[in-house]
Design an enzyme around this catalytic site. Sequence first.
Site, short mmCIF file in Angstrom:
data_model
loop_
_atom_site.label_atom_id
_atom_site.label_comp_id
_atom_site.label_asym_id
_atom_site.label_seq_id
_atom_site.Cartn_x
_atom_site.Cartn_y
_atom_site.Cartn_z
N LEU A 1 0.44 -0.86 0.03
CA LEU A 1 0.10 -0.38 0.35
C LEU A 1 1.04 1.37 0.09
CD1 LEU A 1 -2.52 1.58 0.54
CD2 LEU A 1 -2.32 1.53 2.76
N ASN A 2 2.06 1.19 0.59
CA ASN A 2 3.26 2.51 1.00
C ASN A 2 3.40 2.88 -0.29
OD1 ASN A 2 2.96 0.99 3.75
ND2 ASN A 2 2.88 3.22 3.81
N HIS B 1 -6.70 -1.07 -1.62
CA HIS B 1 -5.27 -1.16 -1.41
C HIS B 1 -4.81 -1.53 -3.01
CE1 HIS B 1 -4.13 -2.55 2.59
NE2 HIS B 1 -4.42 -1.76 2.82
N TYR C 1 -14.80 7.35 8.07
CA TYR C 1 -13.41 8.03 8.29
C TYR C 1 -13.02 6.88 7.09
CZ TYR C 1 -9.25 7.07 10.48
OH TYR C 1 -7.47 7.31 10.90
N TYR C 2 -13.68 5.83 6.86
CA TYR C 2 -12.09 5.46 5.87
C TYR C 2 -13.19 5.52 4.66
CZ TYR C 2 -9.99 2.13 9.33
OH TYR C 2 -8.52 2.14 9.44
N ARG D 1 -13.15 8.87 3.35
CA ARG D 1 -12.10 10.03 2.83
C ARG D 1 -11.06 9.02 2.35
NH1 ARG D 1 -7.61 9.74 6.46
NH2 ARG D 1 -8.65 8.26 8.15
N HIS E 1 -13.69 -3.09 9.79
CA HIS E 1 -13.82 -2.20 10.27
C HIS E 1 -15.45 -1.53 10.97
CE1 HIS E 1 -8.91 -1.37 10.15
NE2 HIS E 1 -9.54 -1.75 9.19
N ASP F 1 -21.10 7.97 19.80
CA ASP F 1 -20.81 6.93 19.55
C ASP F 1 -19.44 7.21 19.82
OD1 ASP F 1 -19.23 4.66 17.83
OD2 ASP F 1 -21.17 4.97 16.94
N HIS G 1 -23.00 0.73 21.68
CA HIS G 1 -23.82 1.93 20.41
C HIS G 1 -25.06 2.31 21.39
CE1 HIS G 1 -20.61 -0.11 18.29
NE2 HIS G 1 -20.30 1.22 17.66
N GLU H 1 -25.69 35.51 32.45
CA GLU H 1 -26.45 35.11 33.88
C GLU H 1 -27.32 34.61 33.17
OE1 GLU H 1 -24.86 36.73 37.04
OE2 GLU H 1 -22.71 36.32 36.37
#
Lengths: 746, 746
Positions: free
Chosen positions: B145-146, B199, B254-255, B257, B410, B430, B461, B661
């Site tokens: 992958l890298n 990948h 999250y994955y 993006r 995941h 979450d 959850h 206040e």
Amino acid sequence: MRHASLLPSASVAALLLGASTLSACTEGTATGQTSSTRTEASAPAPAPLFNATIEKLRQQIDTRMADGVPVPVPADAGGGYTHEQHKLNGTTIYNAGMLYRVTGEQKYRDFATDILLDYAELYPTLDLHPQVRPSTPSRLFWQGLNEAVWLVYAIQGYEAIRGDIDAEAREEIESQLIRPMADFLSEGSPQTFDRIHNHGTWSAAAVGMTGYVIDDEDMVEKALLGLDRSGEAGFLRQIDLLFSPDGYYAEGPYYQRYALMPFVLFADAIHRNDPDRDIFAYRDEVLLKAIRSTVQLSYAGRFFPINDAIREKGLDTAELHYGLAIAYDLTEDPSLLSIIQQQDTVVPTQAGHKAAQAIAAGKAEPFPFRTLKLRDGAEGDNGALMILRSEEDEDNAAVVFKATSQGLGHGHFDRLGLLYFDNGNEIVADYGAARFLNVEPKNGGRYLPENDSWAKQTVAHNTLVVDESSQFGADWKLGEEHAPRILAFNDTPGASYAAAEIGTAHEGVDLQRALALVDREGEGHFVIDIFRAQSDGSHSYDLPVHFKGQLIETSLPFDHATRNLAPLGEDAGYQHLWKTAKAEEVPAGSLNDLSILIEDRFYTMNFLVDAPMTAVLTRLGANDPNNNLRSEQALILRSEAETATYFSAYQAHGVYDNSRELTVYDGGTVENLSRTTIDGVDIFELSEANGKAIRLLFAQTLAPSMDHSIELDGETINWTGPVHLVRTSDDATAPSSTSPTSGDEQ
Amino acid sequence: MRHASLLPSASVAALLLGASTLSACTEGTATGQTSSTRTEASAPAPAPLFNATIEKLRQQIDTRMADGVPVPVPADAGGGYTHEQHKLNGTTIYNAGMLYRVTGEQKYRDFATDILLDYAELYPTLDLHPQVRPSTPSRLFWQGLNEAVWLVYAIQGYEAIRGDIDAEAREEIESQLIRPMADFLSEGSPQTFDRIHNHGTWSAAAVGMTGYVIDDEDMVEKALLGLDRSGEAGFLRQIDLLFSPDGYYAEGPYYQRYALMPFVLFADAIHRNDPDRDIFAYRDEVLLKAIRSTVQLSYAGRFFPINDAIREKGLDTAELHYGLAIAYDLTEDPSLLSIIQQQDTVVPTQAGHKAAQAIAAGKAEPFPFRTLKLRDGAEGDNGALMILRSEEDEDNAAVVFKATSQGLGHGHFDRLGLLYFDNGNEIVADYGAARFLNVEPKNGGRYLPENDSWAKQTVAHNTLVVDESSQFGADWKLGEEHAPRILAFNDTPGASYAAAEIGTAHEGVDLQRALALVDREGEGHFVIDIFRAQSDGSHSYDLPVHFKGQLIETSLPFDHATRNLAPLGEDAGYQHLWKTAKAEEVPAGSLNDLSILIEDRFYTMNFLVDAPMTAVLTRLGANDPNNNLRSEQALILRSEAETATYFSAYQAHGVYDNSRELTVYDGGTVENLSRTTIDGVDIFELSEANGKAIRLLFAQTLAPSMDHSIELDGETINWTGPVHLVRTSDDATAPSSTSPTSGDEQ
């Protein structure tokens, strides 16, 4: 005394000019002015923030005009309907008056007049409030404080319309409402009016400002000098006693910003009506100092949450709107403008208008947050609050050293306490007050029982606890009798330090602390913390560190309670701490560390204790049947000894940037902490892997004027007083040492 | 295929023009141009954000040029020195190339060339990486992958200089580095290259983009269609299978993006080199949909933290910089510009330049955050993520209904889960992933053991837990086989709702949930939550509510554990929960409430459960010997029954404004919750003191096309499908009902 209004007429003219600009803006050509005539007039400088404020006020007041203003017979205590209604009506009179002055629109004058006339009808019918607190007589409200605050607002609104209403209404308002209320607050309430206390200041301001407006010199005299005009009480005496020479208010910043309001409003009225008094120069400009110090007592826009503080309170508080505008009007200090900019509003007065113009003209400059010693006590000899800052930027590191007096009933038992801020966050924190202001189900919005059982107790703070008990046996009146002694204060940029001592907080135990903030040349900073406890008898010493964030790693061999939690102790706050982990038999003199992550930065604490130690991790929340406490964590370092010295160093380092997916964490650069003693001087040395070292020299003798001289690495180091800081680097240059310390008795 | 560069030459010319403006800006008259000649040229529109980006890059690259660029022999795994160095060098080649293209300065071309030549020398000497993971061959890095990511960056940098370097260097770079690496990633790594997986996408992008640059049609074909050119693998197939028709990526935002990046970069190259492919129109514009949906999957700038998400990750992530610039370049949708503005940076490409120009020209418009159903699965039939939003403003209420597929390894066991955001804050949250990304002491920066034992478990959850066990027995491969069925989705503004069902998560138990977000005409909103569990056998049903903030009051008769805490259970996540309070024997059908304070707003949850219930409060942290978990609280409503229905309503209300206040708290306006059943339809009614009511009708038969008709208050209500929402007011007007629902099978 000359006859004058609260606002000089020249300013009114300027405002009205500004106002016609404003109304032209918002009402188009309805004023009948053509744009050419407006252009020909010398246009005032723009003041968009002021105009926005006025527009907001206009909307509020127009809504109130449409809805009508009930003036109910007083019935409820604080928070109840009639209480809140009268509070609201007081500010409505103020705002309507200000709107009239700025816009010249008669409807605002008439609206304020009508409300005042309604009160003039109600007030004479009132006996004491049905729920009155006996110690503080009042009629509209359950306590005199609210009545004084009401009059402070109402009299300013009234002043703005007084010259333009008919004589009959004026007579009615003054004879039935204003004068009787001022008399009631002064002659009718001597126990409050002549008291050297924040409530007395509000009464003096209400009565004195009223005296100026209705031209009653006698009232003004009483307000300034007390009922008997002796000067033993009254406003001037309040200025003498309630602020320290550095403008610090003993209860701390949360109450300071509140206490400030009547001082600045009345002083502003005195300044305009009795300019010869030069009130803002009084006592070496202490009121201006107090305004500035209120700003200094903040981090990232919020006040340091020491003593009974609501943590959310900050520089955007209404009281400071007045203070900053008035201070700017007097001093034209451009750094005040940047704080007003943050507030994003100005007061609807000439001073507010001027500040808004200056902001629009781009005059604002950053406020110089500084390393600072604010002495406490009327004479400045009751300890001090000392602030160490890494740079003149409010988002950088700040260390607060609370070596002040008790601070009356709202004070906490936290002498020699530490607060540490960095990167816009709290790192080592003060709990503040256990209170949800005005949230009825939370004990009526008052202080919660846990304010006494937890928040005020010593263990709730970052200072040494002796024998699991609080300082002064948690007796604030006893605490009021003793203040720490300041041993050192040095504001060298990048290498500032402070030290203080107290021997009276726990019988037979002398507590000494030195704190330093040392910049690492663009790579973060260290906070050095030395705490020495000395006694002839054996004690248990607990040093709590109320850290924020997430624990990353620690060298302490913690055994975590995984199956069962129990409270750490029985009282003095310990009953509220669940003991979540314990590391026993940590050898004396061993170097240990604990690292945490707070937002995008890591913090590593290294520490060395010269006695065998037990470390515990705690979680707040035991014995809290009403969920009144926040769930906070702490590390407590416990030793049993006659004397114990805690040497801690906090380092800010690394990066945790999830946007760039960049993590830099190496546990910090501390290679060793050591303590040696040469010629009666404890030498606390922090050394880094790169060969650099910081040495804090802390003499065992605390005499402020004693000269010291020791040999270190072949260099002779000379200084005066108990504390000295030396930095060394790996190259062969001479150590750089900071200038001599200044203690209390210089 | 026509021979073309990644960036068309017309654009390069435009950029170079912009660049000379930039360099004139920063280097004064050093370019020799007089200001008059510059004025005479047709000046490009200003693009300050682009210029600032280029300036930052210039500083970075100038520093690297001064420091020198090590090209070490590969040795370390992820996080180690050689790994990080090679990653850095790849982006340096990219950035130097971009700088050359923009500024025309030869030093950047030469710098990129030199690094590439160093790699051309190193690469042929390399065997497999010494720490290679067998499943993913690679040479520069420990995993393929890298290596693919490295080539994606490097090939873009190389493309920018290729035409301007001498033939010898070009030959050396291509024959020794670029081509061998592309061959290695394709023919040499078939198991990755032909895999339908993120990948594989990176490999396809690296090889395909290389093919365009070195004009190797064969490489491009393999990248598009797989090694055998059948189309069973390769980039197009990846587009077919990895995104749903609505642009949702099964692993969650999250994955998503991260996965997006190679898609948009390679697609952009295809678009410019093979415009006839119309790649962005491919599959009904699914790549553009994916870019937009990535933005939709956020609240207050951060991605919804579902599945294994690092909570801090948000719209400022680097991957989205490319996606948004490219999407704007294609669509000129001005709402994308406001997100780029938030990112406060642009990519150093022609698309970035164009976006910056448009922003400077004031074209940005707010992004339309919307009530949205994002179907999951390649065919769109694997459930959906449904988002209900109160308004088109990211700071207002959002309800996330997670009725998606598992999301591979995941994924979390959270079918029918709820997230609730309001006022910029999480309200019901979450946990996200248990991980400190790349923080070495935290399990090497990888997922922590508590990610499995807590974060993935169902009880972590906001969804029903059956028999204290997780869905699918916490077996993600089993979970992968089943997705919820969408019962309803309605995006009526101010009265949106969604419903879903799953019968496979727990054997023998059918779970059904309906969620609605109903605005209260400017006075906040309600979230209505109906959870039905149906079974033939008796089960324990736990509904966890992971609420944020501070508990203010509750009607539940909680008995707080004041002296001792124990874990709530033994496994499936329960072992991590301290049981802090318990309310037993809450009668079936009783109305209860719990109110919390979050920042300056209150939230009251009212709930009604049709079975006898026990409520517990919990605090996360038991069995956590390494302090890996955050200390979070939850309410768990537990009943033992064959079928149970939970009817909850969340109301946002009141004010807690410490600046003014001002506290307004009245516990909310809910007068009653009730459930009745008419003609096989459960009628859940929330009634307010003012006479208004909201009725959510939830048929017991779930058939999507069934017509329903019932009489309510003398009105006949007709609708199709299992769910319907009706609002009534106290006046005599007819109830307003929302339009028919749309389920999966329309």
